[in-house]
Write a protein that holds these residues in place. Structure first.
Motif, short mmCIF file in Angstrom:
data_model
loop_
_atom_site.label_atom_id
_atom_site.label_comp_id
_atom_site.label_asym_id
_atom_site.label_seq_id
_atom_site.Cartn_x
_atom_site.Cartn_y
_atom_site.Cartn_z
N UNK A 149 126.11 45.50 42.65
CA UNK A 149 125.70 46.12 43.84
C UNK A 149 124.75 45.52 44.61
N UNK A 150 124.80 45.50 45.83
CA UNK A 150 123.76 44.91 46.76
C UNK A 150 122.83 46.09 47.22
N UNK A 151 121.69 45.88 47.39
CA UNK A 151 120.69 46.61 48.10
C UNK A 151 120.04 47.59 47.11
N UNK A 152 119.99 47.38 45.84
CA UNK A 152 119.32 48.04 44.97
C UNK A 152 119.09 49.58 45.21
N UNK A 153 117.96 50.12 45.41
CA UNK A 153 118.08 51.59 45.36
C UNK A 153 117.49 51.92 46.97
N UNK A 154 117.88 50.82 47.80
CA UNK A 154 117.75 50.91 49.36
C UNK A 154 118.75 51.52 50.08
N UNK A 155 118.68 52.90 50.68
CA UNK A 155 119.86 53.37 51.21
C UNK A 155 120.44 52.61 52.31
N UNK A 156 119.46 52.30 53.30
CA UNK A 156 119.87 51.35 54.49
C UNK A 156 120.79 50.07 54.02
N UNK A 157 120.30 49.19 53.02
CA UNK A 157 121.03 48.07 52.40
C UNK A 157 122.42 48.49 51.82
N UNK A 158 122.44 49.54 51.28
CA UNK A 158 123.60 49.82 50.51
C UNK A 158 124.77 50.47 51.70
N UNK A 159 124.04 51.16 52.71
CA UNK A 159 125.23 51.43 53.86
C UNK A 159 125.48 50.11 54.59
N UNK A 160 124.65 49.36 54.83
CA UNK A 160 124.97 48.19 55.63
C UNK A 160 126.21 47.55 54.83
N UNK A 161 126.08 47.27 53.37
CA UNK A 161 127.14 46.54 52.63
C UNK A 161 128.40 47.31 52.39
N UNK A 162 128.23 48.80 52.56
CA UNK A 162 129.53 49.49 52.65
C UNK A 162 130.36 49.25 54.00
N UNK A 163 129.63 49.27 55.02
CA UNK A 163 130.22 49.11 56.26
C UNK A 163 130.75 47.55 56.39
N UNK A 164 130.10 46.95 55.78
CA UNK A 164 130.68 45.34 55.88
C UNK A 164 131.91 45.14 54.94
N UNK A 165 131.96 46.07 53.92
CA UNK A 165 133.21 45.83 53.08
C UNK A 165 134.23 46.56 53.81
N UNK A 166 134.10 47.75 54.36
CA UNK A 166 135.02 48.43 55.16
C UNK A 166 135.58 47.49 56.25
N UNK A 167 134.58 46.57 56.89
CA UNK A 167 135.09 45.56 57.98
C UNK A 167 136.02 44.47 57.53
N UNK A 168 135.61 44.33 56.20
CA UNK A 168 136.46 42.89 55.59
C UNK A 168 137.66 43.61 55.31
N UNK A 169 137.97 44.82 54.85
CA UNK A 169 139.25 45.36 54.43
C UNK A 169 139.93 45.61 55.65
#
Length: 135
Positions: A43-63
């Motif tokens: 898990x990237x971003x720990x308890x930071x919502x912005x960091x987790x959102x960023x990683x989620x969007x990057x993962x969607x971009x990868x897919x």
């Protein structure tokens, strides 16, 4: 581009998204809900919502890239946020903006934003799923 975004007259015009998405391609692609995992499942971003959102969007971009698409092909994004309250919107938008900058795309806010009690594992704060249309 297989997607046309429209704000019909008679419905409110909201800057962050469009009320209607018209898909005209030939391949409908469903991207499973992406959480803030890196390629190793950490898990990237720990308890930071912005960091987790960023990683989620990057993962969607990868897919999307894997199947020959990009955020330009997205007809609908659905975002699930744990314990959502409107005061979290700036963090959500910060994560989206950072991911868009890294991907070199226009920021794509969700068409649907849902507050949820929990996700698959306790440290995940957000999940992003996408539907895309490719030519």
């Amino acid at each position: 581009m297989a997607i046309t975004l429209v704000n019909p007259s008679g419905l409110p015009e909201i800057d962050a998204y469009r009320q209607v998405s018209i898909a005209s391609g030939t391949r409908l692609v469903f991207i499973a809900g992406q959480v803030a995992w890196d390629a190793e499942g950490v898990t990237v971003g720990g308890d930071g919502l912005a960091a987790q959102v960023e990683q989620c969007y990057l993962n969607v971009g990868t897919a999307l890239a894997e199947v020959g698409g990009s955020f330009d092909d997205v007809a609908k994004l659905t975002v699930h946020v744990v314990d959502w309250t409107p005061d979290k919107m700036p963090l959500l938008m910060e994560g989206i903006t950072r991911a868009a900058a890294k991907l070199g795309v226009t920021p794509v806010p969700p068409a649907t934003l849902l507050g949820v009690a929990a996700l698959d594992v306790p440290e995940h704060l957000v999940e992003v799923e996408a539907t895309a249309m490719l030519d």
